[in-house]
Design a protein around this motif. Sequence first.
Motif, PDB file in Angstrom:
ATOM      1  N   ILE A 308      44.696  40.667  38.995  1.00 40.24           N
ATOM      2  CA  ILE A 308      43.981  39.646  38.226  1.00 40.24           C
ATOM      3  C   ILE A 308      42.476  39.941  38.214  1.00 40.24           C
ATOM      4  CG2 ILE A 308      43.406  37.185  38.152  1.00 40.24           C
ATOM      5  CD1 ILE A 308      46.198  36.625  39.254  1.00 40.24           C
ATOM      6  N   ALA A 309      41.954  40.383  39.373  1.00 38.97           N
ATOM      7  CA  ALA A 309      40.529  40.732  39.424  1.00 38.97           C
ATOM      8  C   ALA A 309      40.220  41.904  38.485  1.00 38.97           C
ATOM      9  CB  ALA A 309      40.130  41.065  40.856  1.00 38.97           C
ATOM     10  N   TRP A 310      41.126  42.900  38.445  1.00 41.61           N
ATOM     11  CA  TRP A 310      40.910  44.055  37.547  1.00 41.61           C
ATOM     12  C   TRP A 310      40.864  43.598  36.094  1.00 41.61           C
ATOM     13  CZ3 TRP A 310      43.884  45.864  33.531  1.00 41.61           C
ATOM     14  CH2 TRP A 310      43.508  47.103  32.976  1.00 41.61           C
ATOM     15  N   ARG A 311      41.772  42.727  35.710  1.00 37.47           N
ATOM     16  CA  ARG A 311      41.790  42.258  34.316  1.00 37.47           C
ATOM     17  C   ARG A 311      40.503  41.506  33.982  1.00 37.47           C
ATOM     18  NH1 ARG A 311      46.704  39.125  31.202  1.00 37.47           N
ATOM     19  NH2 ARG A 311      47.620  41.209  31.457  1.00 37.47           N
ATOM     20  N   ALA A 312      40.071  40.631  34.878  1.00 35.50           N
ATOM     21  CA  ALA A 312      38.859  39.858  34.622  1.00 35.50           C
ATOM     22  C   ALA A 312      37.636  40.774  34.519  1.00 35.50           C
ATOM     23  CB  ALA A 312      38.660  38.815  35.715  1.00 35.50           C
ATOM     24  N   LEU A 313      37.540  41.741  35.435  1.00 31.62           N
ATOM     25  CA  LEU A 313      36.397  42.654  35.426  1.00 31.62           C
ATOM     26  C   LEU A 313      36.419  43.559  34.198  1.00 31.62           C
ATOM     27  CD1 LEU A 313      36.415  43.634  39.213  1.00 31.62           C
ATOM     28  CD2 LEU A 313      34.751  42.166  38.053  1.00 31.62           C
ATOM     29  N   THR A 314      37.615  43.932  33.776  1.00 32.64           N
ATOM     30  CA  THR A 314      37.722  44.779  32.580  1.00 32.64           C
ATOM     31  C   THR A 314      37.247  44.027  31.337  1.00 32.64           C
ATOM     32  OG1 THR A 314      39.563  46.037  33.540  1.00 32.64           O
ATOM     33  CG2 THR A 314      39.316  46.099  31.147  1.00 32.64           C
ATOM     34  N   PHE A 315      37.678  42.796  31.184  1.00 39.06           N
ATOM     35  CA  PHE A 315      37.207  42.010  30.036  1.00 39.06           C
ATOM     36  C   PHE A 315      35.713  41.699  30.138  1.00 39.06           C
ATOM     37  CE2 PHE A 315      41.748  40.713  29.284  1.00 39.06           C
ATOM     38  CZ  PHE A 315      41.806  41.225  28.002  1.00 39.06           C
ATOM     39  N   ALA A 316      35.185  41.740  31.372  1.00 38.54           N
ATOM     40  CA  ALA A 316      33.748  41.515  31.549  1.00 38.54           C
ATOM     41  C   ALA A 316      32.929  42.763  31.224  1.00 38.54           C
ATOM     42  CB  ALA A 316      33.464  41.061  32.973  1.00 38.54           C
ATOM     43  N   GLY A 317      33.591  43.893  30.951  1.00 41.07           N
ATOM     44  CA  GLY A 317      32.887  45.100  30.545  1.00 41.07           C
ATOM     45  C   GLY A 317      32.726  46.146  31.618  1.00 41.07           C
ATOM     46  N   LEU A 318      33.255  45.928  32.829  1.00 43.24           N
ATOM     47  CA  LEU A 318      33.143  46.926  33.892  1.00 43.24           C
ATOM     48  C   LEU A 318      34.201  47.997  33.719  1.00 43.24           C
ATOM     49  CD1 LEU A 318      31.569  44.462  35.062  1.00 43.24           C
ATOM     50  CD2 LEU A 318      32.263  45.254  37.335  1.00 43.24           C
ATOM     51  N   SER A 319      33.889  49.211  34.167  1.00 43.11           N
ATOM     52  CA  SER A 319      34.850  50.309  34.136  1.00 43.11           C
ATOM     53  C   SER A 319      34.425  51.364  35.149  1.00 43.11           C
ATOM     54  CB  SER A 319      34.927  50.934  32.732  1.00 43.11           C
ATOM     55  OG  SER A 319      33.672  51.504  32.382  1.00 43.11           O
ATOM     56  N   GLY A 320      35.333  52.294  35.395  1.00 41.03           N
ATOM     57  CA  GLY A 320      35.015  53.427  36.253  1.00 41.03           C
ATOM     58  C   GLY A 320      34.598  53.034  37.656  1.00 41.03           C
ATOM     59  N   ASP A 321      33.554  53.722  38.159  1.00 41.28           N
ATOM     60  CA  ASP A 321      33.100  53.554  39.529  1.00 41.28           C
ATOM     61  C   ASP A 321      32.642  52.120  39.809  1.00 41.28           C
ATOM     62  OD1 ASP A 321      32.145  54.986  42.112  1.00 41.28           O
ATOM     63  OD2 ASP A 321      30.391  53.871  41.444  1.00 41.28           O
ATOM     64  N   GLU A 322      31.950  51.503  38.866  1.00 47.10           N
ATOM     65  CA  GLU A 322      31.471  50.131  39.068  1.00 47.10           C
ATOM     66  C   GLU A 322      32.623  49.165  39.242  1.00 47.10           C
ATOM     67  OE1 GLU A 322      28.337  47.000  36.938  1.00 47.10           O
ATOM     68  OE2 GLU A 322      29.228  48.653  35.800  1.00 47.10           O
ATOM     69  N   LEU A 323      33.661  49.313  38.444  1.00 48.81           N
ATOM     70  CA  LEU A 323      34.828  48.427  38.553  1.00 48.81           C
ATOM     71  C   LEU A 323      35.537  48.623  39.890  1.00 48.81           C
ATOM     72  CD1 LEU A 323      37.359  47.602  35.786  1.00 48.81           C
ATOM     73  CD2 LEU A 323      38.183  48.252  38.036  1.00 48.81           C
ATOM     74  N   LEU A 324      35.756  49.875  40.301  1.00 50.37           N
ATOM     75  CA  LEU A 324      36.467  50.141  41.552  1.00 50.37           C
ATOM     76  C   LEU A 324      35.673  49.670  42.758  1.00 50.37           C
ATOM     77  CD1 LEU A 324      37.980  53.647  40.780  1.00 50.37           C
ATOM     78  CD2 LEU A 324      39.152  51.461  40.844  1.00 50.37           C
ATOM     79  N   ALA A 325      34.345  49.815  42.712  1.00 52.57           N
ATOM     80  CA  ALA A 325      33.533  49.328  43.818  1.00 52.57           C
ATOM     81  C   ALA A 325      33.646  47.818  43.967  1.00 52.57           C
ATOM     82  CB  ALA A 325      32.077  49.745  43.611  1.00 52.57           C
ATOM     83  N   THR A 326      33.707  47.118  42.847  1.00 46.16           N
ATOM     84  CA  THR A 326      33.865  45.654  42.896  1.00 46.16           C
ATOM     85  C   THR A 326      35.247  45.267  43.410  1.00 46.16           C
ATOM     86  OG1 THR A 326      32.381  45.511  40.984  1.00 46.16           O
ATOM     87  CG2 THR A 326      33.626  43.538  41.572  1.00 46.16           C
ATOM     88  N   LEU A 327      36.281  45.999  42.992  1.00 42.98           N
ATOM     89  CA  LEU A 327      37.632  45.731  43.494  1.00 42.98           C
ATOM     90  C   LEU A 327      37.719  45.970  44.997  1.00 42.98           C
ATOM     91  CD1 LEU A 327      40.013  47.195  40.749  1.00 42.98           C
ATOM     92  CD2 LEU A 327      39.595  44.791  41.305  1.00 42.98           C
ATOM     93  N   GLN A 328      36.980  46.952  45.482  1.00 41.37           N
ATOM     94  CA  GLN A 328      36.994  47.197  46.930  1.00 41.37           C
ATOM     95  C   GLN A 328      36.409  45.997  47.673  1.00 41.37           C
ATOM     96  OE1 GLN A 328      36.667  50.976  49.153  1.00 41.37           O
ATOM     97  NE2 GLN A 328      34.503  50.406  49.398  1.00 41.37           N
TER      98      GLN A 328
END
Length: 477
Positions: A308-328
């Motif tokens: 769910i966090a990945w989906r929300a962050l993806t729609f918020a425009g995050l991708s790649g390293d920035e998205l994975l760092a936030t998921l961590q």
Amino acid sequence: MPVPVPHQRSVVLPHQAGPVDDACADAAQVAGAPGAGDTTARHVGAPATAVGRPSDHPAPQGSPDPGQTADERVPAGHGPVHQGLTLLLIGENPNSHVPDMWDWAGRKVRLRTARNLTEAERLLTDDVHCILLDLPPREPGDRTERAAGRGGAPDDELGMLRDVLRMATSHAVLVLTYETDAERAADAVRVGAQDYLFRDELDGAVLSRAVRYAVERKRADLAQRQLTESRMLAQENARLERGLLPTPLLDGSNLRFAACYRPGRSRALLGGDFYDTVRTPDGTVHAMIGDVCGHGPDEAALGVELRIAWRALTFAGLSGDELLATLQKVLEHERADDEIFATLCTVDISADGRRAGLCLAGHPAPLLAQAGRRPQLLPYEFGGPALGLLPHARWPRRQVELGGSWSLMMYTDGLIEGRIGQGNQRLGQEGMTELVSRQMAAGLTGEELLEASVREVRDLNGGELTDDVAVLLLDRR
């Protein structure tokens, strides 16, 4: 005013009466419980006696004192004797007449009496098998007229019964009343009593049979209720788990989506593996698949949170390293143990469908099948560590050319860690690539391809796979 403390009373049927069913008596001696067989005395050798009243005739020398408990009569050094049936009589008159009884194994029946609910609550211990609620007779002026067939609620005279049922939720309850109160007796059963008895017809055989029937009926009711509650809980859990599985959001995309999911836990719908696919307003299709270490419900819940966090962050425009760092960061705050980690693979496919960006966090590389070429694994060398292992890790994004027509399969390690035959050899990525290539050569696509691949992996393993398995397939034709 202090409440008088009730005395425990016992009633014993004279020796000339005995159990009528030898088979039931033998079974009862083994089981030691009121539910073992039906054992009603053929003959009642003495009239009903007043409970707790001393006998008018002295007991013969050497005979047991009726006022003693079984444990009190045990010779020193022999230990306690297992008691038979124990009844709790609740009624305003502590000297209510109750027929003499003994149980099917020749043991005395223990009788406790209470004049009110306060005394009854003190005497209601785990060794009580049944409660006898003595309802006082109705006064002629207290009768409540109810039209026949109206089906109204039982009258307020059963308020004490309701209190007893609330107090003794796991005990059988019998109601004692007069034959003239047959309607109230039937109401008592509707309220929750197991059965009712008329004093006019009461004798030792009838009471013994009714008590044991009530005990077994209560046991059956409790077992049925537990079974129903378990089924309802299982259905709720299934609906919850089914609702937590993802629904791909690919409206407007020409890509075809298929998925196969097999949790490793028995009778579960959700495991530690998770996946998702969405299309953002710019036309990019984002797909991911991951695996939380472990197989329990906690790992499944963490996987849902990460998805769910990945989906929300993806729609918020995050991708790649920035998205994975936030998921961590999400993982580090939500995991129950610092040793919990998760692997992840993310792919973002351009709007024209010809190229993609790939990020790997300790996860196996996807399998790419292009038109006219043998399926191949995408490069893994530039991947980063699993989420939750290193506090300041980085996950580089690698550009991949897909071409005009292709199939991209993403999977978790449950698909490649199955055994081959009887040895310790694993299928591995090479074995999986060969297996999928054969299925594709046979013309299988979409869900049929995934189901056939998972089924063959399971057959090679010699049975069900113990790890969660998730497989995701994106096609462009």
